[in-house]
Design an enzyme around this catalytic site. Structure first.
Site, PDB file in Angstrom:
ATOM      1  N   GLY A 107       0.858  -1.265  -0.172  1.00 46.66           N
ATOM      2  CA  GLY A 107       0.045  -0.081   0.085  1.00 46.66           C
ATOM      3  C   GLY A 107       0.847   1.403  -0.194  1.00 46.66           C
ATOM      4  N   GLU A 124       3.679   5.154   5.448  1.00 44.57           N
ATOM      5  CA  GLU A 124       2.564   3.799   5.239  1.00 44.57           C
ATOM      6  C   GLU A 124       1.528   4.423   4.635  1.00 44.57           C
ATOM      7  OE1 GLU A 124       1.086   1.254   5.425  1.00 44.57           O
ATOM      8  OE2 GLU A 124       0.650   0.244   7.292  1.00 44.57           O
ATOM      9  N   ASP A 125       0.393   3.737   3.897  1.00 39.93           N
ATOM     10  CA  ASP A 125      -0.669   4.086   3.389  1.00 39.93           C
ATOM     11  C   ASP A 125      -1.508   4.567   4.217  1.00 39.93           C
ATOM     12  OD1 ASP A 125      -1.100   1.522   4.304  1.00 39.93           O
ATOM     13  OD2 ASP A 125      -1.914   0.824   2.201  1.00 39.93           O
ATOM     14  N   ASP A 176      -4.974   2.555  10.923  1.00 38.80           N
ATOM     15  CA  ASP A 176      -6.597   2.256  10.997  1.00 38.80           C
ATOM     16  C   ASP A 176      -6.526   1.830  12.570  1.00 38.80           C
ATOM     17  OD1 ASP A 176      -9.091   1.745  10.439  1.00 38.80           O
ATOM     18  OD2 ASP A 176      -8.660  -0.399  10.088  1.00 38.80           O
ATOM     19  N   PHE A 180     -14.011   2.627   4.477  1.00 41.64           N
ATOM     20  CA  PHE A 180     -13.078   1.658   3.911  1.00 41.64           C
ATOM     21  C   PHE A 180     -12.682   2.352   2.477  1.00 41.64           C
ATOM     22  CE2 PHE A 180     -10.846  -1.629   1.736  1.00 41.64           C
ATOM     23  CZ  PHE A 180     -10.218  -2.280   2.693  1.00 41.64           C
ATOM     24  N   ARG A 188      -5.545  -0.440  -6.437  1.00 42.24           N
ATOM     25  CA  ARG A 188      -4.394   0.437  -5.920  1.00 42.24           C
ATOM     26  C   ARG A 188      -4.000   1.342  -6.722  1.00 42.24           C
ATOM     27  NH1 ARG A 188      -2.052  -2.648  -1.601  1.00 42.24           N
ATOM     28  NH2 ARG A 188      -2.251  -4.979  -1.677  1.00 42.24           N
TER      29      ARG A 188
HETATM   30  P1  IMP Z   1      -4.109  -1.302  11.086  1.00 40.81           P
HETATM   31  O1  IMP Z   1      -3.176  -2.280  11.890  1.00 40.81           O
HETATM   32  O2  IMP Z   1      -5.668  -1.664  11.392  1.00 40.81           O
HETATM   33  O3  IMP Z   1      -3.581   0.143  11.399  1.00 40.81           O
HETATM   34  O4  IMP Z   1      -4.191  -1.544   9.802  1.00 40.81           O
HETATM   35  C1  IMP Z   1      -3.266  -0.898   8.944  1.00 40.81           C
HETATM   36  C2  IMP Z   1      -3.266  -1.667   7.575  1.00 40.81           C
HETATM   37  O5  IMP Z   1      -4.526  -1.967   7.254  1.00 40.81           O
HETATM   38  C3  IMP Z   1      -2.945  -0.476   6.367  1.00 40.81           C
HETATM   39  O6  IMP Z   1      -1.518  -0.313   6.175  1.00 40.81           O
HETATM   40  C4  IMP Z   1      -3.623  -0.957   5.364  1.00 40.81           C
HETATM   41  O7  IMP Z   1      -2.957  -1.993   4.132  1.00 40.81           O
HETATM   42  C5  IMP Z   1      -4.815  -1.691   5.779  1.00 40.81           C
HETATM   43  N1  IMP Z   1      -6.084  -0.929   5.888  1.00 40.81           N
HETATM   44  C6  IMP Z   1      -6.796  -0.188   6.890  1.00 40.81           C
HETATM   45  N2  IMP Z   1      -7.773   0.606   6.539  1.00 40.81           N
HETATM   46  C7  IMP Z   1      -7.891   0.453   5.264  1.00 40.81           C
HETATM   47  C8  IMP Z   1      -8.830   0.784   4.263  1.00 40.81           C
HETATM   48  O8  IMP Z   1      -9.609   1.793   4.428  1.00 40.81           O
HETATM   49  N3  IMP Z   1      -8.615   0.620   2.880  1.00 40.81           N
HETATM   50  C9  IMP Z   1      -7.658  -0.362   2.631  1.00 40.81           C
HETATM   51  N4  IMP Z   1      -6.737  -0.943   3.482  1.00 40.81           N
HETATM   52  C10 IMP Z   1      -6.916  -0.384   4.592  1.00 40.81           C
HETATM   53 MG    MG Z   2      -0.375  -0.825   4.646  1.00 36.30          MG
END
Ligand code: IMP
Ligand code: MG
Length: 175
Positions: free
Chosen positions: A42, A97-98, A101, A150, A163
């Site tokens: 991402g 990072e992208d 969340d 999302f 992507r």
């Molecule tokens: P976390 O561990 O919950 O913070 O997740 C982070 C990762 O989940 C990000 O680097 C993304 O790859 C993926 N992610 C979280 N939210 C989204 C979203 O809204 N769309 C797409 N990928 C997401």
């Molecule tokens: Mg990611």
């Protein structure tokens, strides 16, 4: 059921924000060099665009960790799929990072990287969903805060799709 992507942040808005982030980061790291670490897949689109806007010397490395399966929920665990090629000891590391969340992926990853003795360790994310945070993460640079939606595009996927969109959008499902 069909999917439709609604534009949330236009290509122009994202590009302009990245340009300003690049200026800010270049000022903050004046006289130093930056070792950028992209979290695949991402973060790759964002890292390339950001690196182009940074005026201090930059080196790049890539890491791949798994957090999500095919769906839209974080698993709470990370597994290293691809580790860095080079040591980060003594370097000014900027993790790119992208999206953040729950924060689980990044908090695990930052702990791991900190244990490898970088000179400094900072985090830059294109998108942040603060309402979703489960684990506290210190974010140094944020492109945009977004609602609990999302999102896809600019590197972000839904089941590996979208992507390559040059903007950030929201997937909407229609009967
Ligand atoms: P976390 O561990 O919950 O913070 O997740 C982070 C990762 O989940 C990000 O680097 C993304 O790859 C993926 N992610 C979280 N939210 C989204 C979203 O809204 N769309 C797409 N990928 C997401
Ligand atoms: Mg990611």
């Amino acid at each position: 059921m069909s999917e439709n992507v609604r534009v949330l942040l236009t290509e122009e808005e994202v590009d302009e924000r990245i340009r300003r982030l690049g200026e800010q980061i270049s000022r903050d790291y004046a006289g130093k060099s930056i070792h950028m670490i992209c979290v695949l897949k991402g973060g790759s689109f964002f890292m390339c665009e950001l690196a182009k806007r940074i005026t201090v010397p930059v080196s790049l490395d890539f890491m791949s960790v798994s957090s999500y399966g095919g769906g839209t929920e974080s698993s709470g665990q990370i597994k290293i799929i691809k580790d860095l090629d080079e040591s980060i000891e003594g370097k000014n590391v900027l993790v790119v990072e992208d999206i953040i969340d729950s924060g689980r992926t990044l908090s695990h990853l930052l702990k791991l990287l900190a244990s490898r003795h970088p000179e400094s360790l900072s985090l830059c994310t294109l998108l942040d969903k603060p309402d979703r945070r489960v684990v506290d993460v210190d974010v140094d640079y944020t492109g945009f805060e977004v609602e609990d939606l999302f999102v896809v595009g600019y590197g972000l996927d839904y089941d590996q799709k979208y992507r390559n969109l040059p903007y950030v959008g929201v997937v909407e499902f229609e009967e």
